[in-house]
Scaffold this motif. Structure first.
Motif, short mmCIF file in Angstrom:
data_model
loop_
_atom_site.label_atom_id
_atom_site.label_comp_id
_atom_site.label_asym_id
_atom_site.label_seq_id
_atom_site.Cartn_x
_atom_site.Cartn_y
_atom_site.Cartn_z
N VAL A 24 -35.66 -18.15 21.84
CA VAL A 24 -35.22 -16.85 21.32
C VAL A 24 -36.02 -15.74 21.98
CG1 VAL A 24 -35.11 -15.38 19.27
CG2 VAL A 24 -34.38 -17.77 19.12
N MET A 25 -37.32 -15.89 22.04
CA MET A 25 -38.17 -14.85 22.62
C MET A 25 -37.91 -14.69 24.12
SD MET A 25 -39.61 -13.56 20.02
CE MET A 25 -40.74 -12.44 20.84
N ALA A 26 -37.52 -15.77 24.79
CA ALA A 26 -37.24 -15.71 26.23
C ALA A 26 -36.02 -14.86 26.56
CB ALA A 26 -37.07 -17.12 26.79
N THR A 27 -35.21 -14.53 25.56
CA THR A 27 -34.08 -13.63 25.82
C THR A 27 -34.57 -12.24 26.20
OG1 THR A 27 -33.85 -12.85 23.51
CG2 THR A 27 -32.64 -14.88 24.15
N GLY A 28 -35.81 -11.92 25.85
CA GLY A 28 -36.37 -10.61 26.14
C GLY A 28 -35.88 -9.51 25.23
N LEU A 29 -35.17 -9.86 24.16
CA LEU A 29 -34.59 -8.85 23.28
C LEU A 29 -35.44 -8.54 22.05
CD1 LEU A 29 -30.86 -10.00 23.45
CD2 LEU A 29 -31.98 -8.18 24.75
N PHE A 30 -36.44 -9.37 21.78
CA PHE A 30 -37.25 -9.17 20.59
C PHE A 30 -38.68 -8.79 20.96
CE2 PHE A 30 -33.82 -12.01 19.41
CZ PHE A 30 -33.33 -11.38 18.27
N HIS A 31 -39.29 -7.95 20.12
CA HIS A 31 -40.68 -7.52 20.34
C HIS A 31 -41.66 -8.59 19.88
CE1 HIS A 31 -39.56 -3.46 21.42
NE2 HIS A 31 -38.85 -3.34 20.32
N SER A 32 -41.35 -9.23 18.74
CA SER A 32 -42.28 -10.20 18.16
C SER A 32 -41.53 -11.04 17.13
CB SER A 32 -43.46 -9.49 17.50
OG SER A 32 -43.01 -8.68 16.42
N VAL A 55 -36.72 -6.47 16.34
CA VAL A 55 -35.85 -6.00 17.41
C VAL A 55 -35.83 -4.47 17.39
CG1 VAL A 55 -33.74 -6.12 16.00
CG2 VAL A 55 -33.58 -6.37 18.47
N GLU A 56 -35.59 -3.87 18.53
CA GLU A 56 -35.63 -2.41 18.65
C GLU A 56 -34.56 -1.71 17.83
OE1 GLU A 56 -37.10 1.20 19.75
OE2 GLU A 56 -37.98 -0.74 20.27
N ASP A 57 -33.32 -2.20 17.90
CA ASP A 57 -32.23 -1.49 17.22
C ASP A 57 -31.05 -2.44 17.02
OD1 ASP A 57 -30.91 -1.64 19.76
OD2 ASP A 57 -31.78 0.29 20.33
N MET A 58 -30.05 -1.96 16.30
CA MET A 58 -28.89 -2.79 15.98
C MET A 58 -28.09 -3.17 17.22
SD MET A 58 -28.88 -3.78 12.91
CE MET A 58 -27.22 -4.45 12.87
N ASP A 59 -28.03 -2.30 18.21
CA ASP A 59 -27.30 -2.64 19.44
C ASP A 59 -27.92 -3.85 20.12
OD1 ASP A 59 -25.42 -0.62 19.12
OD2 ASP A 59 -26.49 0.80 20.40
N THR A 60 -29.24 -3.90 20.14
CA THR A 60 -29.93 -5.04 20.74
C THR A 60 -29.68 -6.30 19.92
OG1 THR A 60 -31.62 -3.54 21.58
CG2 THR A 60 -32.17 -5.87 21.58
N LEU A 61 -29.71 -6.18 18.61
CA LEU A 61 -29.42 -7.33 17.75
C LEU A 61 -27.99 -7.81 17.97
CD1 LEU A 61 -30.22 -9.33 15.58
CD2 LEU A 61 -29.50 -7.65 13.88
N ARG A 62 -27.04 -6.91 18.06
CA ARG A 62 -25.65 -7.30 18.31
C ARG A 62 -25.52 -8.03 19.66
NH1 ARG A 62 -24.77 -1.96 16.46
NH2 ARG A 62 -24.16 -1.99 14.27
#
Length: 98
Positions: A24-32, A55-62
Motif C-alpha cells: 500500500v505504501m509503495a503506491t506513493g499515495l499515502f504519507h504514513s 492521505v493528502e486529500d479525497m482525490d488521492t484516496l479515490r
C-alpha cells in the motif's frame, strides 16, 4: 478495521507488516500509516486490528481506490478467506498534535 480468527492472527499480522502495508505504501499515495490492536473487546475467538493510512486529500484516496485497492483487497481475501471480517471507514482529521 479487521477482526481476524485467533488461530490466524499471528500470520495475518506478519503478512500485513511485511507484505500488505508495504505494498500500500509503495503506491506513493499515502504519507504514513498506523497499525493498532484493539485491547478490550468481546470476541474471545478473534483479535481486532485497525490500519489507518494518512492521505493528502479525497482525490488521492479515490485514485488509490480505483487503481490499487481492488487488487490489494483481492490478495487479502484470497489469503484469508473465511478467517476475517473487515469494514472500511474514511475519517477527516480535524486537529492533531505532533
Amino acid at each position: 478495521t479487521v477482526t481476524i480468527d485467533i488461530d490466524t492472527h499471528e500470520d495475518w499480522l506478519q503478512w500485513m507488516r511485511h507484505t500488505h502495508i508495504p505494498d500500500v505504501m509503495a503506491t506513493g499515495l499515502f504519507h504514513s500509516y498506523r497499525l493498532n490492536r484493539l485491547l478490550d473487546h468481546e470476541h474471545p475467538d478473534a483479535e481486532i486490528y485497525t490500519v489507518q493510512y494518512l492521505v493528502e486529500d479525497m482525490d488521492t484516496l479515490r485514485r488509490y481506490m480505483t487503481e490499487f485497492a481492488p487488487e490489494l483487497q483481492r490478495q487479502h481475501s484470497a489469503r484469508y478467506e473465511g478467517k476475517y471480517a473487515a469494514f472500511r471507514t474514511v475519517m477527516e482529521v480535524i486537529a492533531h498534535e505532533s
